[in-house]
Scaffold this motif. Structure first.
Motif, PDB file in Angstrom:
ATOM      1  N   THR A   1      -2.400   8.230  -9.938  1.00 38.27           N
ATOM      2  CA  THR A   1      -1.646   9.247 -10.675  1.00 38.27           C
ATOM      3  C   THR A   1      -1.735   8.991 -12.179  1.00 38.27           C
ATOM      4  O   THR A   1      -1.945   9.922 -12.966  1.00 38.27           O
ATOM      5  CB  THR A   1      -0.173   9.269 -10.224  1.00 38.27           C
ATOM      6  OG1 THR A   1      -0.133   9.563  -8.828  1.00 38.27           O
ATOM      7  CG2 THR A   1       0.640  10.293 -10.990  1.00 38.27           C
ATOM      8  N   MET A   2      -1.579   7.737 -12.579  1.00 40.46           N
ATOM      9  CA  MET A   2      -1.670   7.392 -13.997  1.00 40.46           C
ATOM     10  C   MET A   2      -3.056   7.718 -14.543  1.00 40.46           C
ATOM     11  O   MET A   2      -3.175   8.249 -15.663  1.00 40.46           O
ATOM     12  CB  MET A   2      -1.330   5.915 -14.198  1.00 40.46           C
ATOM     13  CG  MET A   2       0.133   5.598 -13.936  1.00 40.46           C
ATOM     14  SD  MET A   2       0.504   3.838 -13.861  1.00 40.46           S
ATOM     15  CE  MET A   2       0.089   3.304 -15.495  1.00 40.46           C
TER      16      MET A   2
ATOM     17  N   ILE B   1      -3.303  11.524 -14.958  1.00 43.32           N
ATOM     18  CA  ILE B   1      -2.539  11.972 -16.127  1.00 43.32           C
ATOM     19  C   ILE B   1      -3.303  11.654 -17.412  1.00 43.32           C
ATOM     20  O   ILE B   1      -3.413  12.491 -18.309  1.00 43.32           O
ATOM     21  CB  ILE B   1      -1.135  11.323 -16.144  1.00 43.32           C
ATOM     22  CG1 ILE B   1      -0.285  11.887 -15.009  1.00 43.32           C
ATOM     23  CG2 ILE B   1      -0.448  11.524 -17.498  1.00 43.32           C
ATOM     24  CD1 ILE B   1       1.015  11.139 -14.778  1.00 43.32           C
ATOM     25  N   GLY B   2      -3.846  10.439 -17.489  1.00 45.26           N
ATOM     26  CA  GLY B   2      -4.607  10.052 -18.669  1.00 45.26           C
ATOM     27  C   GLY B   2      -5.835  10.921 -18.874  1.00 45.26           C
ATOM     28  O   GLY B   2      -6.134  11.349 -19.996  1.00 45.26           O
ATOM     29  N   GLN B   3      -6.537  11.199 -17.792  1.00 41.71           N
ATOM     30  CA  GLN B   3      -7.738  12.041 -17.865  1.00 41.71           C
ATOM     31  C   GLN B   3      -7.376  13.459 -18.312  1.00 41.71           C
ATOM     32  O   GLN B   3      -8.040  14.034 -19.187  1.00 41.71           O
ATOM     33  CB  GLN B   3      -8.439  12.074 -16.506  1.00 41.71           C
ATOM     34  CG  GLN B   3      -9.734  12.848 -16.509  1.00 41.71           C
ATOM     35  CD  GLN B   3     -10.406  12.837 -15.139  1.00 41.71           C
ATOM     36  OE1 GLN B   3      -9.806  12.450 -14.137  1.00 41.71           O
ATOM     37  NE2 GLN B   3     -11.648  13.256 -15.094  1.00 41.71           N
ATOM     38  N   LYS B   4      -6.329  14.025 -17.746  1.00 47.67           N
ATOM     39  CA  LYS B   4      -5.912  15.380 -18.131  1.00 47.67           C
ATOM     40  C   LYS B   4      -5.463  15.415 -19.591  1.00 47.67           C
ATOM     41  O   LYS B   4      -5.738  16.384 -20.309  1.00 47.67           O
ATOM     42  CB  LYS B   4      -4.807  15.891 -17.213  1.00 47.67           C
ATOM     43  CG  LYS B   4      -5.313  16.266 -15.839  1.00 47.67           C
ATOM     44  CD  LYS B   4      -4.207  16.845 -14.980  1.00 47.67           C
ATOM     45  CE  LYS B   4      -4.770  17.232 -13.620  1.00 47.67           C
ATOM     46  NZ  LYS B   4      -3.768  17.834 -12.746  1.00 47.67           N
TER      47      LYS B   4
ATOM     48  N   GLU C   1      -0.304   0.539  -0.946  1.00 49.54           N
ATOM     49  CA  GLU C   1      -0.581   1.972  -0.973  1.00 49.54           C
ATOM     50  C   GLU C   1       0.208   2.662  -2.081  1.00 49.54           C
ATOM     51  O   GLU C   1      -0.315   3.529  -2.772  1.00 49.54           O
ATOM     52  CB  GLU C   1      -0.269   2.606   0.382  1.00 49.54           C
ATOM     53  CG  GLU C   1      -1.264   2.245   1.461  1.00 49.54           C
ATOM     54  CD  GLU C   1      -0.864   2.765   2.831  1.00 49.54           C
ATOM     55  OE1 GLU C   1       0.265   3.301   2.974  1.00 49.54           O
ATOM     56  OE2 GLU C   1      -1.669   2.630   3.758  1.00 49.54           O
ATOM     57  N   SER C   2       1.452   2.272  -2.264  1.00 47.13           N
ATOM     58  CA  SER C   2       2.280   2.856  -3.323  1.00 47.13           C
ATOM     59  C   SER C   2       1.698   2.547  -4.693  1.00 47.13           C
ATOM     60  O   SER C   2       1.626   3.430  -5.555  1.00 47.13           O
ATOM     61  CB  SER C   2       3.709   2.325  -3.244  1.00 47.13           C
ATOM     62  OG  SER C   2       4.329   2.755  -2.070  1.00 47.13           O
ATOM     63  N   LEU C   3       1.288   1.311  -4.892  1.00 50.04           N
ATOM     64  CA  LEU C   3       0.686   0.946  -6.171  1.00 50.04           C
ATOM     65  C   LEU C   3      -0.620   1.690  -6.394  1.00 50.04           C
ATOM     66  O   LEU C   3      -0.893   2.162  -7.500  1.00 50.04           O
ATOM     67  CB  LEU C   3       0.458  -0.569  -6.246  1.00 50.04           C
ATOM     68  CG  LEU C   3       1.712  -1.413  -6.459  1.00 50.04           C
ATOM     69  CD1 LEU C   3       1.378  -2.896  -6.336  1.00 50.04           C
ATOM     70  CD2 LEU C   3       2.341  -1.113  -7.807  1.00 50.04           C
ATOM     71  N   ASP C   4      -1.435   1.805  -5.349  1.00 52.00           N
ATOM     72  CA  ASP C   4      -2.698   2.541  -5.462  1.00 52.00           C
ATOM     73  C   ASP C   4      -2.446   3.993  -5.859  1.00 52.00           C
ATOM     74  O   ASP C   4      -3.130   4.541  -6.725  1.00 52.00           O
ATOM     75  CB  ASP C   4      -3.496   2.483  -4.161  1.00 52.00           C
ATOM     76  CG  ASP C   4      -4.104   1.120  -3.889  1.00 52.00           C
ATOM     77  OD1 ASP C   4      -4.152   0.283  -4.826  1.00 52.00           O
ATOM     78  OD2 ASP C   4      -4.531   0.885  -2.746  1.00 52.00           O
ATOM     79  N   ARG C   5      -1.440   4.625  -5.242  1.00 50.80           N
ATOM     80  CA  ARG C   5      -1.100   6.013  -5.586  1.00 50.80           C
ATOM     81  C   ARG C   5      -0.617   6.113  -7.025  1.00 50.80           C
ATOM     82  O   ARG C   5      -0.973   7.040  -7.756  1.00 50.80           O
ATOM     83  CB  ARG C   5      -0.042   6.562  -4.630  1.00 50.80           C
ATOM     84  CG  ARG C   5      -0.605   7.036  -3.312  1.00 50.80           C
ATOM     85  CD  ARG C   5       0.398   7.910  -2.547  1.00 50.80           C
ATOM     86  NE  ARG C   5       1.704   7.288  -2.365  1.00 50.80           N
ATOM     87  CZ  ARG C   5       2.057   6.572  -1.296  1.00 50.80           C
ATOM     88  NH1 ARG C   5       1.215   6.390  -0.314  1.00 50.80           N
ATOM     89  NH2 ARG C   5       3.263   6.057  -1.216  1.00 50.80           N
ATOM     90  N   LEU C   6       0.206   5.138  -7.442  1.00 53.67           N
ATOM     91  CA  LEU C   6       0.711   5.130  -8.811  1.00 53.67           C
ATOM     92  C   LEU C   6      -0.440   5.026  -9.801  1.00 53.67           C
ATOM     93  O   LEU C   6      -0.508   5.790 -10.772  1.00 53.67           O
ATOM     94  CB  LEU C   6       1.695   3.986  -9.024  1.00 53.67           C
ATOM     95  CG  LEU C   6       2.176   3.776 -10.458  1.00 53.67           C
ATOM     96  CD1 LEU C   6       2.932   5.000 -10.961  1.00 53.67           C
ATOM     97  CD2 LEU C   6       3.039   2.525 -10.546  1.00 53.67           C
ATOM     98  N   TYR C   7      -1.358   4.087  -9.580  1.00 53.75           N
ATOM     99  CA  TYR C   7      -2.493   3.913 -10.487  1.00 53.75           C
ATOM    100  C   TYR C   7      -3.370   5.158 -10.518  1.00 53.75           C
ATOM    101  O   TYR C   7      -3.848   5.559 -11.583  1.00 53.75           O
ATOM    102  CB  TYR C   7      -3.321   2.689 -10.105  1.00 53.75           C
ATOM    103  CG  TYR C   7      -2.585   1.377 -10.268  1.00 53.75           C
ATOM    104  CD1 TYR C   7      -1.674   1.172 -11.303  1.00 53.75           C
ATOM    105  CD2 TYR C   7      -2.782   0.335  -9.375  1.00 53.75           C
ATOM    106  CE1 TYR C   7      -1.003  -0.022 -11.450  1.00 53.75           C
ATOM    107  CE2 TYR C   7      -2.114  -0.875  -9.518  1.00 53.75           C
ATOM    108  CZ  TYR C   7      -1.229  -1.044 -10.563  1.00 53.75           C
ATOM    109  OH  TYR C   7      -0.559  -2.233 -10.694  1.00 53.75           O
TER     110      TYR C   7
END
Length: 82
Positions: free
Chosen positions: A56-57, A60-63, A48-54
């Protein structure tokens, strides 16, 4: 052991091992269930932590792209200190 279970070997302090060896079969089963639950929880939490990190990344990339960041600009920014 049922079909979907297997044995593993883990190292523990001697006093923990002695407590386990001296436990009744019912107590051992409860200990094994708690260890299995802990390991399953740790695995799920990590995933779940990795999924949230990905996620979020990706956000950020899209924005950054929406705000005009291109691969060329990014490369230029990353190479500024060289």
């Amino acid at each position: 052991m049922t079909n979907n279970q297997t044995e593993i070997l883990i190292k523990v302090p001697l006093d923990v091992a002695q407590t386990y060896w001296n436990a009744t079969e019912e107590e051992r089963k409860k200990i094994e269930e708690k260890i299995a639950f802990y390991l399953q929880s740790a695995t799920v939490s990590r995933k779940e932590s990795l999924d949230r990190l990905y996620k979020t990344m990706d956000t950020i990339g899209q924005k950054a792209q929406e705000r005009g960041l291109t691969p060329e600009i990014l490369e230029s920014l990353l190479n500024e200190d060289e």
